[in-house]
Design an enzyme around this catalytic site. Sequence first.
Site, PDB file in Angstrom:
ATOM      1  N   CYS A 106      68.157  -1.318  74.024  1.00  0.00           N
ATOM      2  CA  CYS A 106      67.587  -0.054  74.523  1.00  0.00           C
ATOM      3  C   CYS A 106      66.282  -0.243  75.281  1.00  0.00           C
ATOM      4  O   CYS A 106      65.856   0.649  76.018  1.00  0.00           O
ATOM      5  CB  CYS A 106      67.395   0.938  73.375  1.00  0.00           C
ATOM      6  SG  CYS A 106      68.946   1.411  72.600  1.00  0.00           S
ATOM      7  N   ASN A 157      71.861   8.999  73.136  1.00  0.00           N
ATOM      8  CA  ASN A 157      71.158   7.745  73.408  1.00  0.00           C
ATOM      9  C   ASN A 157      72.011   6.898  74.362  1.00  0.00           C
ATOM     10  O   ASN A 157      73.059   6.393  73.962  1.00  0.00           O
ATOM     11  CB  ASN A 157      70.916   7.009  72.083  1.00  0.00           C
ATOM     12  CG  ASN A 157      70.155   5.707  72.263  1.00  0.00           C
ATOM     13  OD1 ASN A 157      69.976   5.232  73.378  1.00  0.00           O
ATOM     14  ND2 ASN A 157      69.718   5.136  71.156  1.00  0.00           N
ATOM     15  N   HIS A 181      62.156   6.687  75.538  1.00  0.00           N
ATOM     16  CA  HIS A 181      63.552   6.358  75.251  1.00  0.00           C
ATOM     17  C   HIS A 181      64.143   7.508  74.445  1.00  0.00           C
ATOM     18  O   HIS A 181      63.502   8.042  73.546  1.00  0.00           O
ATOM     19  CB  HIS A 181      63.618   5.058  74.458  1.00  0.00           C
ATOM     20  CG  HIS A 181      64.991   4.720  73.982  1.00  0.00           C
ATOM     21  ND1 HIS A 181      66.096   4.820  74.804  1.00  0.00           N
ATOM     22  CD2 HIS A 181      65.448   4.302  72.774  1.00  0.00           C
ATOM     23  CE1 HIS A 181      67.167   4.458  74.117  1.00  0.00           C
ATOM     24  NE2 HIS A 181      66.808   4.154  72.884  1.00  0.00           N
TER      25      HIS A 181
HETATM   26  N1  COA Z   1      77.109  13.709  59.732  1.00  0.00           N
HETATM   27  C1  COA Z   1      76.896  14.090  58.475  1.00  0.00           C
HETATM   28  N2  COA Z   1      76.288  13.329  57.570  1.00  0.00           N
HETATM   29  C2  COA Z   1      75.862  12.120  57.969  1.00  0.00           C
HETATM   30  C3  COA Z   1      76.046  11.655  59.284  1.00  0.00           C
HETATM   31  C4  COA Z   1      76.705  12.505  60.185  1.00  0.00           C
HETATM   32  N3  COA Z   1      76.944  12.165  61.462  1.00  0.00           N
HETATM   33  N4  COA Z   1      75.509  10.420  59.383  1.00  0.00           N
HETATM   34  C5  COA Z   1      74.995  10.119  58.200  1.00  0.00           C
HETATM   35  N5  COA Z   1      75.207  11.134  57.336  1.00  0.00           N
HETATM   36  C6  COA Z   1      74.824  11.224  55.923  1.00  0.00           C
HETATM   37  C7  COA Z   1      74.657   9.884  55.274  1.00  0.00           C
HETATM   38  O1  COA Z   1      75.912   9.377  54.841  1.00  0.00           O
HETATM   39  C8  COA Z   1      73.769  10.231  54.105  1.00  0.00           C
HETATM   40  O2  COA Z   1      74.553  10.778  53.096  1.00  0.00           O
HETATM   41  P1  COA Z   1      74.268  10.380  51.553  1.00  0.00           P
HETATM   42  O3  COA Z   1      72.868  10.842  51.291  1.00  0.00           O
HETATM   43  O4  COA Z   1      75.326  11.139  50.841  1.00  0.00           O
HETATM   44  O5  COA Z   1      74.434   8.901  51.508  1.00  0.00           O
HETATM   45  C9  COA Z   1      72.873  11.337  54.663  1.00  0.00           C
HETATM   46  O6  COA Z   1      73.559  11.852  55.814  1.00  0.00           O
HETATM   47  C10 COA Z   1      71.499  10.875  55.059  1.00  0.00           C
HETATM   48  O7  COA Z   1      71.649   9.704  55.830  1.00  0.00           O
HETATM   49  P2  COA Z   1      70.412   8.974  56.441  1.00  0.00           P
HETATM   50  O8  COA Z   1      70.874   7.759  57.176  1.00  0.00           O
HETATM   51  O9  COA Z   1      69.354   8.795  55.419  1.00  0.00           O
HETATM   52  O10 COA Z   1      69.950  10.102  57.453  1.00  0.00           O
HETATM   53  P3  COA Z   1      68.646  10.129  58.333  1.00  0.00           P
HETATM   54  O11 COA Z   1      67.908  11.366  58.118  1.00  0.00           O
HETATM   55  O12 COA Z   1      67.905   8.833  58.260  1.00  0.00           O
HETATM   56  O13 COA Z   1      69.262  10.223  59.795  1.00  0.00           O
HETATM   57  C11 COA Z   1      69.763   8.851  61.685  1.00  0.00           C
HETATM   58  C12 COA Z   1      70.121   9.222  60.256  1.00  0.00           C
HETATM   59  C13 COA Z   1      70.680   7.724  62.138  1.00  0.00           C
HETATM   60  C14 COA Z   1      69.947  10.062  62.559  1.00  0.00           C
HETATM   61  C15 COA Z   1      68.283   8.392  61.714  1.00  0.00           C
HETATM   62  O14 COA Z   1      68.077   7.432  60.724  1.00  0.00           O
HETATM   63  C16 COA Z   1      67.904   7.828  63.029  1.00  0.00           C
HETATM   64  O15 COA Z   1      67.910   8.486  64.036  1.00  0.00           O
HETATM   65  N6  COA Z   1      67.449   6.567  63.038  1.00  0.00           N
HETATM   66  C17 COA Z   1      67.012   5.926  64.243  1.00  0.00           C
HETATM   67  C18 COA Z   1      68.207   5.537  65.019  1.00  0.00           C
HETATM   68  C19 COA Z   1      67.841   5.081  66.369  1.00  0.00           C
HETATM   69  O16 COA Z   1      66.929   5.576  66.967  1.00  0.00           O
HETATM   70  N7  COA Z   1      68.600   4.121  66.846  1.00  0.00           N
HETATM   71  C20 COA Z   1      68.547   3.651  68.141  1.00  0.00           C
HETATM   72  C21 COA Z   1      67.318   2.925  68.387  1.00  0.00           C
HETATM   73  S1  COA Z   1      67.435   2.300  69.965  1.00  0.00           S
END
Ligand code: COA
Length: 322
Positions: free
Chosen positions: A114, A279, A249
């Site tokens: 990215c 993204n 980004h």
């Molecule tokens: N729909 C519904 N539930 C979902 C889901 C979706 N698409 N994706 C994950 N979940 C669930 C998980 O399974 C978890 O459930 P559990 O508590 O029963 O295990 C719950 O939601 C929380 O998951 P978590 O990963 O802790 O959520 P979060 O608040 O951290 O959000 C992201 C997840 C991926 C959106 C977040 O971590 C994020 O944006 N991270 C950065 C990613 C990024 O920027 N990547 C690219 C960098 S270049």
Amino acid sequence: MVARSVIAGVGGYLPKRIVGNDELSRTIDTTDAWIQERTGIKQRHIAGPTETCAFMGARAAAAALANAGCGTEDVDAVILATATPDQAFPASALRVQAELGITRGFGFDVSAACSGFIYALAIADSMVRCGQATGVLVIGSEVYSRIMNWADRGTCVLFGDGAGAVFVRPGTDRDGGRGILSTHLHAQGALGDLLYVDGAVGRPERSGHLVMNGREVFRHAVAKLAAVVDEALAANRLGHADIDWLVPHQANRRIIDAMGRKLDLPSEQVVVTVDRHANTSAASVPLALAEACGDGRIKRGNLVVMEALGGGMTWGSALVRF
Ligand code: COA
């Protein structure tokens, strides 16, 4: 040596097909409400079979050249950032070179996930300032839909396809204070397992899918991006109040908002496309730039800071006077 290089034109390309959150919720256990609340994403563009990395890159590059008022005869380098090239080689940059009918100079791909566009811009800036190139197409083009595990709701809702490009040329006396003021690159290979693609050409035993520890990436993103923006400002003896636009980004609305707060910038000065593009990795910054320049928000003389972080882990920033 040229004192400064200038971003003379910007352009973008988005695939025709738009996939909304509701469409994804029909095949995986997710909801539009969850995706919007956690990421700000409403929809993403998904490439069709002919919308390859090179095809989209060439469209974005042609738009950037036209925006600069230049032609293919003005190009002597094509630098394309991608994690999803069409082939291991030739570089997708050279497929773009051929598609646009550019017959001189050189080209290559940059792999920094990215952060790829910021890395490619830094390389172009250095090459132009030292006289190795006089007209560089800097492109970010990605087809992440190809490397998604469409059964993994934790990743497949986050990404989209597209391409963005800028045309970089040497600054002249008439450009005044315009140009790329500085670029700042970082990498920490020890964090490589937080976000990677499980695969490579000739490794059919691997899944080929993107794998991410979202929570950890999120934690690193806000701290590292804020630090690399402050590094850029300090290098130019500028402060938060000097920034006209943040072009971040586009990974997650919550990361973007946190960055805006850290830089004391009102949301009106932060360019956001993640809601519509999701993204698009190396394409996200130039696509956002193309949108904000195209609709007249970013004006001549504005100070723009761009930043990105991605797999590697890589991150970087660029400070540009438009
Ligand atoms: N729909 C519904 N539930 C979902 C889901 C979706 N698409 N994706 C994950 N979940 C669930 C998980 O399974 C978890 O459930 P559990 O508590 O029963 O295990 C719950 O939601 C929380 O998951 P978590 O990963 O802790 O959520 P979060 O608040 O951290 O959000 C992201 C997840 C991926 C959106 C977040 O971590 C994020 O944006 N991270 C950065 C990613 C990024 O920027 N990547 C690219 C960098 S270049």
